[in-house]
Design an enzyme around this catalytic site. Structure first.
Site, PDB file in Angstrom:
ATOM      1  N   PRO A  28    -103.167  15.327 -54.808  1.00 30.73           N
ATOM      2  CA  PRO A  28    -104.277  16.227 -54.501  1.00 30.73           C
ATOM      3  C   PRO A  28    -103.785  17.642 -54.166  1.00 30.73           C
ATOM      4  CG  PRO A  28    -104.413  14.210 -53.186  1.00 30.73           C
ATOM      5  CD  PRO A  28    -103.100  14.184 -53.880  1.00 30.73           C
ATOM      6  N   GLU A  64    -100.950   7.101 -48.903  1.00 27.13           N
ATOM      7  CA  GLU A  64    -101.002   8.534 -48.574  1.00 27.13           C
ATOM      8  C   GLU A  64    -100.052   9.335 -49.460  1.00 27.13           C
ATOM      9  OE1 GLU A  64    -103.876   7.556 -46.468  1.00 27.13           O
ATOM     10  OE2 GLU A  64    -103.288   9.667 -46.406  1.00 27.13           O
ATOM     11  N   ARG A  87    -103.896  14.567 -77.350  1.00 26.85           N
ATOM     12  CA  ARG A  87    -104.813  15.067 -78.385  1.00 26.85           C
ATOM     13  C   ARG A  87    -104.301  16.371 -78.996  1.00 26.85           C
ATOM     14  NH1 ARG A  87    -108.286  19.123 -76.829  1.00 26.85           N
ATOM     15  NH2 ARG A  87    -109.863  18.559 -78.368  1.00 26.85           N
ATOM     16  N   ASP A 129    -111.794  23.910 -79.067  1.00 27.42           N
ATOM     17  CA  ASP A 129    -112.614  23.322 -78.010  1.00 27.42           C
ATOM     18  C   ASP A 129    -112.604  24.210 -76.772  1.00 27.42           C
ATOM     19  OD1 ASP A 129    -110.158  20.787 -77.138  1.00 27.42           O
ATOM     20  OD2 ASP A 129    -110.182  22.943 -76.915  1.00 27.42           O
TER      21      ASP A 129
HETATM   22  N1  LIG Z   1    -106.503  15.649 -58.317  1.00 28.37           N
HETATM   23  C1  LIG Z   1    -106.241  14.525 -57.529  1.00 28.37           C
HETATM   24  C2  LIG Z   1    -105.057  13.763 -57.488  1.00 28.37           C
HETATM   25  C3  LIG Z   1    -105.279  12.783 -56.555  1.00 28.37           C
HETATM   26  C4  LIG Z   1    -104.332  11.755 -56.079  1.00 28.37           C
HETATM   27  C5  LIG Z   1    -103.097  11.581 -56.701  1.00 28.37           C
HETATM   28  C6  LIG Z   1    -102.188  10.640 -56.226  1.00 28.37           C
HETATM   29  C7  LIG Z   1    -102.529   9.863 -55.096  1.00 28.37           C
HETATM   30  C8  LIG Z   1    -101.851   8.880 -54.355  1.00 28.37           C
HETATM   31  C9  LIG Z   1    -102.685   8.490 -53.335  1.00 28.37           C
HETATM   32  N2  LIG Z   1    -103.830   9.209 -53.414  1.00 28.37           N
HETATM   33  C10 LIG Z   1    -103.764  10.047 -54.490  1.00 28.37           C
HETATM   34  C11 LIG Z   1    -104.685  10.990 -54.970  1.00 28.37           C
HETATM   35  N3  LIG Z   1    -106.513  12.936 -56.067  1.00 28.37           N
HETATM   36  N4  LIG Z   1    -107.086  14.000 -56.666  1.00 28.37           N
END
Ligand SMILES: Nc1cc(-c2ccc3cc[nH]c3c2)n[nH]1
Length: 242
Positions: free
Chosen positions: A88, A115, A157, A172
């Protein structure tokens, strides 16, 4: 291109073998290998996580397991990898990222859960290979697997021979920096709604102008940030109305 994915849920990535990507794999354009992270555990419970130093909620994925897994997976093929770790807190994955990844010989994806993965794993491999922590959007998933499905599709793609109609990728959304405008097909009238006249005119110049205008209009309404980011020379005099 070779793609390796390390995950505790290899079944989640099964769709990579279907449809578009399935054909690409069959044609040898893409080689996809899935690896179960738990194969590199040594305890009866196949433990991949532990409590976070400093306290806090949830669990963190153990560096030892990831280190053994990534060492083995990276060594399993001679092509130099780019390691991609969905997170995230990662840099935004965009069409430009997809275009860059499409030029790589090999992508190795590390799918976190809980986490996330102990930071020392990214730090360790960053000393040997390009490592990207990437986010596919400003929302939080439960793990990296869904993000890998999105990234692999967006990249695959773009590979020559994967799409039936290569012009699709070139035209696109985001390819010219704008959102694509509306599309129509038969019938000419559907539930009292007619296809815009210009699209049936056969006047290719007028059609191109109309499509550009609709793309600019939609981009201005839905993603003014994309319009603002367009280089000056990408907008011509006729575009200035937006
Ligand atoms: N863009 C995005 C990536 C993630 C993500 C990626 C890896 C893990 C591992 C545990 N929670 C996660 C969440 N959430 N939103």
């Amino acid at each position: 291109m070779r793609i390796d994915v390390v995950t505790i849920f290899p079944g989640y990535l099964a769709p990579l073998r279907e449809s578009l990507l399935g054909r690409a794999a069959d044609a040898g354009l893409i080689e996809v290998a899935l690896h179960d992270l738990r194969s590199w555990t040594h305890d009866v419970h196949q433990t991949v996580d532990d409590a976070p130093y400093g306290g806090g909620p949830g669990m963190v994925m153990r560096p030892q397991v990831w280190g053994e897994a990534l060492d083995a997976v990276i060594a399993s093929d001679s092509r130099p990898p780019r390691l991609v770790v969905p997170a995230p807190a990662g840099r935004s994955f965009t069409q430009a990222t997809a275009r860059a990844y499409a030029t790589e010989q090999r992508l190795v994806f590390a799918c976190g859960r809980y986490e996330g993965i102990d930071q020392r794993v990214v730090d360790h491999y960053s000393r040997q290979f390009p490592v990207d922590e990437v986010s596919i959007g400003d929302y939080v998933l439960v793990g990296g697997e869904a993000a890998v499905l999105v990234i692999v599709e967006a990249v695959a793609r773009l590979l020559p021979g994967v799409l039936g109609n290569p012009r699709s990728a070139a035209e696109d959304s985001f390819s010219d920096g704008l959102l694509e405008g509306p599309a129509y097909t038969r019938p000419e009238v559907w539930r009292g709604q007619a296809v815009p006249e210009v699209l049936r005119s056969g006047n290719h110049g007028a059609i191109a102008r109309w499509r550009r205008d609709r793309a600019l209009e939609r981009t201005a309404k839905r993603r003014p940030d994309l319009l603002a980011a367009l280089p000056e020379d990408r907008l011509d005099a006729a575009d200035q109305a937006f």
